[in-house]
Design a protein around this motif. Structure first.
Motif, PDB file in Angstrom:
ATOM      1  N   ASP A  45       0.835  -1.199   0.000  1.00 29.17           N
ATOM      2  CA  ASP A  45       0.000   0.000   0.000  1.00 29.17           C
ATOM      3  C   ASP A  45       0.871   1.250   0.000  1.00 29.17           C
ATOM      4  OD1 ASP A  45      -2.324  -1.488   0.083  1.00 29.17           O
ATOM      5  OD2 ASP A  45      -2.439  -1.468   2.274  1.00 29.17           O
ATOM      6  N   PRO A  46       0.442   2.297  -0.709  1.00 30.52           N
ATOM      7  CA  PRO A  46       1.174   3.561  -0.629  1.00 30.52           C
ATOM      8  C   PRO A  46       1.149   4.094   0.797  1.00 30.52           C
ATOM      9  CG  PRO A  46      -0.933   3.860  -1.743  1.00 30.52           C
ATOM     10  CD  PRO A  46      -0.732   2.384  -1.596  1.00 30.52           C
ATOM     11  N   ALA A  47       2.161   4.874   1.131  1.00 31.16           N
ATOM     12  CA  ALA A  47       2.351   5.432   2.472  1.00 31.16           C
ATOM     13  C   ALA A  47       2.821   4.380   3.470  1.00 31.16           C
ATOM     14  CB  ALA A  47       1.111   6.144   2.989  1.00 31.16           C
ATOM     15  N   THR A  48       3.276   3.215   2.986  1.00 29.90           N
ATOM     16  CA  THR A  48       3.968   2.295   3.868  1.00 29.90           C
ATOM     17  C   THR A  48       5.369   2.841   4.101  1.00 29.90           C
ATOM     18  OG1 THR A  48       2.742   0.421   2.940  1.00 29.90           O
ATOM     19  CG2 THR A  48       4.706  -0.091   4.233  1.00 29.90           C
ATOM     20  N   LEU A  49       5.723   3.042   5.359  1.00 26.98           N
ATOM     21  CA  LEU A  49       6.975   3.689   5.727  1.00 26.98           C
ATOM     22  C   LEU A  49       7.846   2.691   6.488  1.00 26.98           C
ATOM     23  CD1 LEU A  49       7.355   7.258   7.219  1.00 26.98           C
ATOM     24  CD2 LEU A  49       8.649   5.342   8.137  1.00 26.98           C
ATOM     25  N   PHE A  50       9.001   2.399   5.934  1.00 26.15           N
ATOM     26  CA  PHE A  50       9.949   1.487   6.565  1.00 26.15           C
ATOM     27  C   PHE A  50      11.042   2.313   7.245  1.00 26.15           C
ATOM     28  CE2 PHE A  50       7.918  -0.846   3.224  1.00 26.15           C
ATOM     29  CZ  PHE A  50       7.820  -2.150   3.675  1.00 26.15           C
ATOM     30  N   TRP A  51      11.386   1.950   8.479  1.00 29.74           N
ATOM     31  CA  TRP A  51      12.452   2.666   9.178  1.00 29.74           C
ATOM     32  C   TRP A  51      13.283   1.692   9.997  1.00 29.74           C
ATOM     33  CZ3 TRP A  51      12.319   3.040  14.664  1.00 29.74           C
ATOM     34  CH2 TRP A  51      11.132   2.602  15.263  1.00 29.74           C
ATOM     35  N   GLU A  52      14.582   1.983  10.047  1.00 26.27           N
ATOM     36  CA  GLU A  52      15.494   1.141  10.804  1.00 26.27           C
ATOM     37  C   GLU A  52      15.551   1.593  12.255  1.00 26.27           C
ATOM     38  OE1 GLU A  52      19.346   0.214   9.220  1.00 26.27           O
ATOM     39  OE2 GLU A  52      18.681   0.646   7.175  1.00 26.27           O
ATOM     40  N   ASP A  53      15.499   0.643  13.148  1.00 30.63           N
ATOM     41  CA  ASP A  53      15.513   0.912  14.581  1.00 30.63           C
ATOM     42  C   ASP A  53      16.962   1.080  15.047  1.00 30.63           C
ATOM     43  OD1 ASP A  53      14.686   1.195  17.192  1.00 30.63           O
ATOM     44  OD2 ASP A  53      14.634  -0.966  17.579  1.00 30.63           O
ATOM     45  N   ARG A  54      17.484   2.272  14.846  1.00 32.26           N
ATOM     46  CA  ARG A  54      18.862   2.564  15.228  1.00 32.26           C
ATOM     47  C   ARG A  54      18.959   4.011  15.665  1.00 32.26           C
ATOM     48  NH1 ARG A  54      22.308   1.289  10.056  1.00 32.26           N
ATOM     49  NH2 ARG A  54      23.964   2.220  11.302  1.00 32.26           N
ATOM     50  N   GLY A  55      19.989   4.325  16.450  1.00 37.13           N
ATOM     51  CA  GLY A  55      20.093   5.663  17.002  1.00 37.13           C
ATOM     52  C   GLY A  55      21.146   6.543  16.381  1.00 37.13           C
ATOM     53  N   ASP A  56      21.981   5.985  15.496  1.00 41.16           N
ATOM     54  CA  ASP A  56      23.075   6.775  14.942  1.00 41.16           C
ATOM     55  C   ASP A  56      22.716   7.485  13.655  1.00 41.16           C
ATOM     56  OD1 ASP A  56      22.921   4.297  13.606  1.00 41.16           O
ATOM     57  OD2 ASP A  56      24.997   4.466  12.923  1.00 41.16           O
ATOM     58  N   ARG A  57      21.671   7.038  12.954  1.00 39.27           N
ATOM     59  CA  ARG A  57      21.319   7.648  11.673  1.00 39.27           C
ATOM     60  C   ARG A  57      19.866   7.359  11.350  1.00 39.27           C
ATOM     61  NH1 ARG A  57      25.568   4.949   7.864  1.00 39.27           N
ATOM     62  NH2 ARG A  57      24.307   5.648   6.105  1.00 39.27           N
ATOM     63  N   VAL A  58      19.268   8.253  10.611  1.00 41.06           N
ATOM     64  CA  VAL A  58      17.925   8.051  10.078  1.00 41.06           C
ATOM     65  C   VAL A  58      18.051   7.237   8.799  1.00 41.06           C
ATOM     66  CG1 VAL A  58      15.941   9.181   9.005  1.00 41.06           C
ATOM     67  CG2 VAL A  58      16.997  10.185  11.043  1.00 41.06           C
ATOM     68  N   GLU A  59      17.339   6.138   8.743  1.00 36.44           N
ATOM     69  CA  GLU A  59      17.235   5.337   7.525  1.00 36.44           C
ATOM     70  C   GLU A  59      15.760   4.997   7.339  1.00 36.44           C
ATOM     71  OE1 GLU A  59      19.355   4.664   5.274  1.00 36.44           O
ATOM     72  OE2 GLU A  59      21.364   4.822   6.162  1.00 36.44           O
ATOM     73  N   LEU A  60      15.119   5.661   6.394  1.00 36.03           N
ATOM     74  CA  LEU A  60      13.697   5.390   6.149  1.00 36.03           C
ATOM     75  C   LEU A  60      13.434   5.366   4.657  1.00 36.03           C
ATOM     76  CD1 LEU A  60      11.711   7.952   5.173  1.00 36.03           C
ATOM     77  CD2 LEU A  60      12.191   8.750   7.452  1.00 36.03           C
ATOM     78  N   ALA A  61      12.345   4.729   4.297  1.00 34.10           N
ATOM     79  CA  ALA A  61      11.916   4.682   2.896  1.00 34.10           C
ATOM     80  C   ALA A  61      10.404   4.577   2.862  1.00 34.10           C
ATOM     81  CB  ALA A  61      12.555   3.503   2.171  1.00 34.10           C
ATOM     82  N   ILE A  62       9.804   5.265   1.903  1.00 31.19           N
ATOM     83  CA  ILE A  62       8.342   5.323   1.788  1.00 31.19           C
ATOM     84  C   ILE A  62       7.916   4.818   0.416  1.00 31.19           C
ATOM     85  CG2 ILE A  62       6.307   6.797   1.952  1.00 31.19           C
ATOM     86  CD1 ILE A  62       7.992   8.839   3.426  1.00 31.19           C
ATOM     87  N   VAL A  63       6.905   3.967   0.404  1.00 30.68           N
ATOM     88  CA  VAL A  63       6.306   3.514  -0.851  1.00 30.68           C
ATOM     89  C   VAL A  63       5.261   4.546  -1.280  1.00 30.68           C
ATOM     90  CG1 VAL A  63       4.966   1.699  -1.988  1.00 30.68           C
ATOM     91  CG2 VAL A  63       6.671   1.091  -0.247  1.00 30.68           C
ATOM     92  N   LEU A  64       5.345   4.978  -2.527  1.00 25.81           N
ATOM     93  CA  LEU A  64       4.434   5.982  -3.070  1.00 25.81           C
ATOM     94  C   LEU A  64       3.717   5.443  -4.294  1.00 25.81           C
ATOM     95  CD1 LEU A  64       6.936   8.994  -2.967  1.00 25.81           C
ATOM     96  CD2 LEU A  64       5.199   8.438  -1.255  1.00 25.81           C
ATOM     97  N   VAL A 134       9.645   4.549  -4.794  1.00 26.62           N
ATOM     98  CA  VAL A 134      10.162   4.429  -3.428  1.00 26.62           C
ATOM     99  C   VAL A 134      11.114   5.592  -3.194  1.00 26.62           C
ATOM    100  CG1 VAL A 134      11.616   3.112  -1.855  1.00 26.62           C
ATOM    101  CG2 VAL A 134       9.897   1.939  -3.230  1.00 26.62           C
ATOM    102  N   LEU A 135      10.833   6.350  -2.141  1.00 28.60           N
ATOM    103  CA  LEU A 135      11.673   7.482  -1.745  1.00 28.60           C
ATOM    104  C   LEU A 135      12.419   7.115  -0.475  1.00 28.60           C
ATOM    105  CD1 LEU A 135      12.340  10.571  -2.221  1.00 28.60           C
ATOM    106  CD2 LEU A 135      10.550  11.025  -0.528  1.00 28.60           C
ATOM    107  N   GLY A 136      13.726   7.253  -0.496  1.00 26.05           N
ATOM    108  CA  GLY A 136      14.543   6.932   0.669  1.00 26.05           C
ATOM    109  C   GLY A 136      15.213   8.157   1.240  1.00 26.05           C
ATOM    110  N   LEU A 137      15.461   8.138   2.548  1.00 21.11           N
ATOM    111  CA  LEU A 137      16.122   9.240   3.248  1.00 21.11           C
ATOM    112  C   LEU A 137      17.162   8.680   4.207  1.00 21.11           C
ATOM    113  CD1 LEU A 137      16.362  12.249   4.261  1.00 21.11           C
ATOM    114  CD2 LEU A 137      14.556  11.673   5.903  1.00 21.11           C
TER     115      LEU A 137
END
Length: 256
Positions: A45-64, A134-137
């Motif tokens: 589904d669009p707006a599914t947001l994946f994120w890594e559970d870590r404290g040193d960096r933001v790692e996320l990606a969104i399905v559009l 897919v947009l990643g940050l």
């Protein structure tokens, strides 16, 4: 995993996302962008947001799920950039300068601190509406200094905690970005690229100045005069040269 690494990756709170998102938490080290790509190919589904559970960096990606052609949808990369720019601008100290390096770099006080990337279905033509994007940050938040290393030894790269943002956490950034992205992606859908481009250029590194950059394997130099109707760079040389945004689909221009 040693104790220093464990502390670096530790997350002590869970981000709260707007209800529109379906947040998927991944363990540290599991690539959020690759997970989002796999899910998109399987019809996530669009707006599914994946994120890594870590404290040193933001790692996320969104399905559009874009409604326009790939060429018209590519500037969602710039939407992501102004969203992280606004998000950081609201939560970092006022002396911290957050800027954008075209096409996909996030710079903090002049040093590379992260970037965005964009993927579309393989073989999708620019005039075709893609089934998904897919947009990643990625944003670097903190790091362990090794040996005699000190902050600022490499002025071309940085992390937020070394720029006066020592209280900032990954969940803070995830939450702020998710809110600002909803706002800007909605505005992009309603008003098109014009307000996005205008806001992007407010933080555009080198805008209205002479720039030199490597793009798609070639060197380019000229005066950065603006963005075209598809988010490409307008470069004034003897004529006006356009560097198309589509090259980001081959991979990010930044390496951390």
């Amino acid at each position: 995993m040693d104790e220093a690494t464990r502390r670096l990756l530790e997350v002590t709170e869970k981000p709260i996302f707007p209800p529109l998102y379906d947040g998927v938490k991944l363990p540290a080290g599991e690539d959020a962008f690759e997970a989002a790509l796999a899910a998109a190919r399987q019809g996530a589904d669009p707006a599914t947001l994946f994120w890594e559970d870590r404290g040193d960096r933001v790692e996320l990606a969104i399905v559009l799920q874009p409604e326009q052609s790939l060429a018209q949808a590519l500037p969602v990369l710039h939407v992501g950039m102004i969203s992280i720019g606004d998000a950081l601008g609201a939560i970092v100290p006022p002396q911290v300068a957050v800027m954008f390096g075209w096409p996909d770099r996030v710079e903090v006080n002049g040093g590379l601190a992260g970037g965005l990337r964009l993927a579309a279905p393989e073989g999708c033509a620019l005039d075709t509406v893609p089934d998904w994007l897919v947009l990643g940050l990625t944003i670097l938040v903190k790091r362990e200094l090794i040996g005699g290393e000190e902050p600022g030894m490499d002025p071309t790269r940085t992390v937020l905690h070394e720029e006066g943002c020592g209280e900032l956490t990954v969940p803070d950034i995830l939450e702020a970005f998710s809110r600002h992205f909803l706002l800007w992606v909605s505005r992009f859908g309603e008003e098109g690229l014009r307000p996005v481009a205008a806001h992007w250029l407010e933080r555009g590194s080198g805008y209205k100045e002479s720039v030199a950059l490597s793009y798609a394997g070639e060197q380019h130099a000229g005066i950065f005069t603006g963005l075209d109707d598809s988010g490409g760079m307008l470069l004034q040389t003897e004529t006006v040269e356009t560097l198309p945004l589509s090259a980001v689909l081959a991979g990010p221009s930044w390496v951390l």
